[in-house]
Design an enzyme around this catalytic site. Structure first.
Site, short mmCIF file in Angstrom:
data_model
loop_
_atom_site.label_atom_id
_atom_site.label_comp_id
_atom_site.label_asym_id
_atom_site.label_seq_id
_atom_site.Cartn_x
_atom_site.Cartn_y
_atom_site.Cartn_z
N TYR A 142 7.88 -30.48 -15.08
CA TYR A 142 9.05 -30.21 -15.92
C TYR A 142 9.59 -31.49 -16.55
O TYR A 142 10.24 -31.44 -17.59
CB TYR A 142 10.16 -29.52 -15.11
CG TYR A 142 9.82 -28.10 -14.70
CD1 TYR A 142 8.52 -27.72 -14.45
CD2 TYR A 142 10.81 -27.14 -14.59
CE1 TYR A 142 8.20 -26.42 -14.09
CE2 TYR A 142 10.50 -25.84 -14.23
CZ TYR A 142 9.20 -25.50 -13.98
OH TYR A 142 8.88 -24.20 -13.61
N LYS A 187 -1.11 -27.73 -3.58
CA LYS A 187 -2.42 -27.30 -4.08
C LYS A 187 -3.35 -28.50 -3.91
O LYS A 187 -3.97 -28.99 -4.86
CB LYS A 187 -2.27 -26.86 -5.55
CG LYS A 187 -3.49 -26.19 -6.17
CD LYS A 187 -3.79 -24.81 -5.60
CE LYS A 187 -5.09 -24.28 -6.18
NZ LYS A 187 -5.64 -23.14 -5.42
N ASP A 219 -1.38 -20.76 -3.60
CA ASP A 219 -1.91 -19.40 -3.82
C ASP A 219 -1.84 -18.58 -2.53
O ASP A 219 -1.46 -17.41 -2.52
CB ASP A 219 -3.33 -19.42 -4.41
CG ASP A 219 -4.19 -20.56 -3.88
OD1 ASP A 219 -3.68 -21.41 -3.14
OD2 ASP A 219 -5.39 -20.58 -4.18
N ASP A 243 9.79 -22.88 -8.41
CA ASP A 243 10.36 -22.01 -9.44
C ASP A 243 9.71 -20.63 -9.35
O ASP A 243 10.38 -19.59 -9.33
CB ASP A 243 10.08 -22.65 -10.82
CG ASP A 243 10.87 -21.99 -11.93
OD1 ASP A 243 11.64 -21.06 -11.64
OD2 ASP A 243 10.71 -22.41 -13.09
N ASP A 247 11.22 -16.71 -7.43
CA ASP A 247 11.35 -15.42 -8.14
C ASP A 247 10.65 -14.34 -7.32
O ASP A 247 11.14 -13.22 -7.18
CB ASP A 247 10.71 -15.48 -9.54
CG ASP A 247 11.74 -15.80 -10.63
OD1 ASP A 247 12.68 -16.56 -10.32
OD2 ASP A 247 11.60 -15.31 -11.76
#
Ligand code: NAD
Length: 353
Positions: A142, A187, A219, A243, A247
């Protein structure tokens, strides 16, 4: 206590839920004898329209002078649907995070017994799920170097050892106060930045022998969160993964309108719902104000005002039990309550207590 609060309502449903958050804050302050003053400031698309800047200098000043910021949401379709827009509301959000040094975003994911059936997951999987996602908020893609032309584009996922270390320390502090289980989500099988996260976390784990540290690829974590959410206690992860995963976490609670967060770091802390400005609902009085109201509970708890936070949580639970709920979580055939009515019910509960 004297509390000076900067209120940044933003766009879409922001002003509606902000109003309810402020009303609850005022009621709690009256009840407990705290002096509270509010400084309202513009941000997001609203600020672009008014002064051409999504996080104007005056707003930054109001945040810096406050003890805490009560933030709602920014974002407007006229920018979402225009990839050529040079200034965007979300840049205001990122500027606020960077300028206030808000590197730790703490997002609790919990269930409400009476809303278990609202989760798309099976009741027996979500019942009792209770974890905290600690999302690094001022680094990674970001904020890394970006480039875009008509043929290619990139975002750089930069992390320094110092950035990783300080967010992991926040994670360990939470884990030590909770069930002493920290999961580092990365990851590392593909990304160099993740390999550094893992290396630093492995070194730090020896400093916290009372906490069980484990590692999970993002994942796998995305899958585990819906297969077995009770596995998690404290999860620490980088900006982008956090982020996305939070959700997903809202599906465990049953609505995006239920999840609050606290962003803390070098300067004034910010308390905000995890959801966005839901522009389609603007002005319809249907947005759930509970994520904003629970952000106020987190604000009080940040200042060690535990009884104040507890009273808000009690009032929120009571409203849910009484079926005083916005449409997305209302029971079939239940009475209609809007943003304002839910907020007013909670204020009333607090006043009568
Ligand atoms: N922190 C922020 O300010 C923030 C975060 C995410 C998205 N955004 C921005 O918000 C705008 C809309 O984005 P989006 O649609 O992806 O996300 P969103 O969170 O605004 O809405 C997604 C869905 O979540 C539900 N929802 C959200 N808030 C709710 C509430 N209070 N009560 C009940 N249900 C609620 C709705 O079903 C909605 O369709 C975009 O401009 C985006 O950039 C801002």
């Amino acid at each position: 206590m004297d509390l000076k609060i900067a209120v940044l309502a933003g766009d879409g449903i922001g002003p509606e839920i902000s109003e309810q958050g402020v009303a609850v804050m005022t009621a709690v302050c009256e009840k407990f004898g705290h002096q509270v003053t509010y400084q309202y400031a513009i941000c997001g698309a609203d600020a672009i329209d008014k002064v051409g800047d999504p996080f104007p200098e005056d707003t930054f000043k109001a945040c810096m002078e406050a003890d805490a910021v009560l933030f709602s949401a920014v974002g407007d379709p006229k920018f979402d649907n225009d990839p050529t827009a040079k200034v965007r509301p979300e840049q205001g959000l990122l500027a606020m995070r960077k300028k206030l040094g808000l590197y730790a975003n703490v997002r609790p994911v919990e269930t409400f017994e009476c809303l278990i059936h609202k989760s798309p997951l099976k009741d027996e999987l979500v019942r009792g799920a209770d974890f905290i996602c600690i999302r690094e908020l001022t680094g990674g893609m970001y904020f890394g170097e970006k480039y875009q032309d008509d043929e290619k584009a990139y975002d750089t996922n930069f992390y320094s050892r110092a950035e990783i270390e300080r967010i992991l320390r926040v994670g360990y502090a939470y884990a030590q106060r909770r069930r002493k289980h920290l999961t580092v989500v990365d990851k590392a099988n593909v990304l160099a930045s993740s390999r550094l996260w893992r290396q630093v976390a492995k070194e730090m784990a020896t400093e916290y022998p009372d906490v069980q540290t484990d590692f999970m690829y993002v994942d796998n974590a995305a899958m585990r969160m819906i297969q077995d959410p009770r596995f998690f206690d404290v999860m620490v992860t980088e900006n982008t993964f956090g982020d996305i995963l939070t959700d997903e976490g809202s599906c465990i609670s049953g609505s995006m309108g239920l999840l609050p967060s606290a962003s803390t770091g070098e300067h004034t802390p910010v308390f905000e719902p995890i959801h966005g400005s839901w522009p389609q609902a603007k002005g319809l009085n249907i947005a759930n104000p509970l994520a904003q109201i629970l952000s106020v509970a987190m604000l009080f708890e940040y200042f060690n005002l535990e009884a104040e936070g507890k009273l808000i949580r009690e009032a929120v639970n009571a409203s849910l039990d009484a079926n005083v709920r916005t449409p997305e979580i209302q029971v079939e055939g239940g009475a209609k309550y809007g943003t304002k009515e839910v907020g007013a019910w909670i204020v009333d509960y607090i006043k009568k207590k």
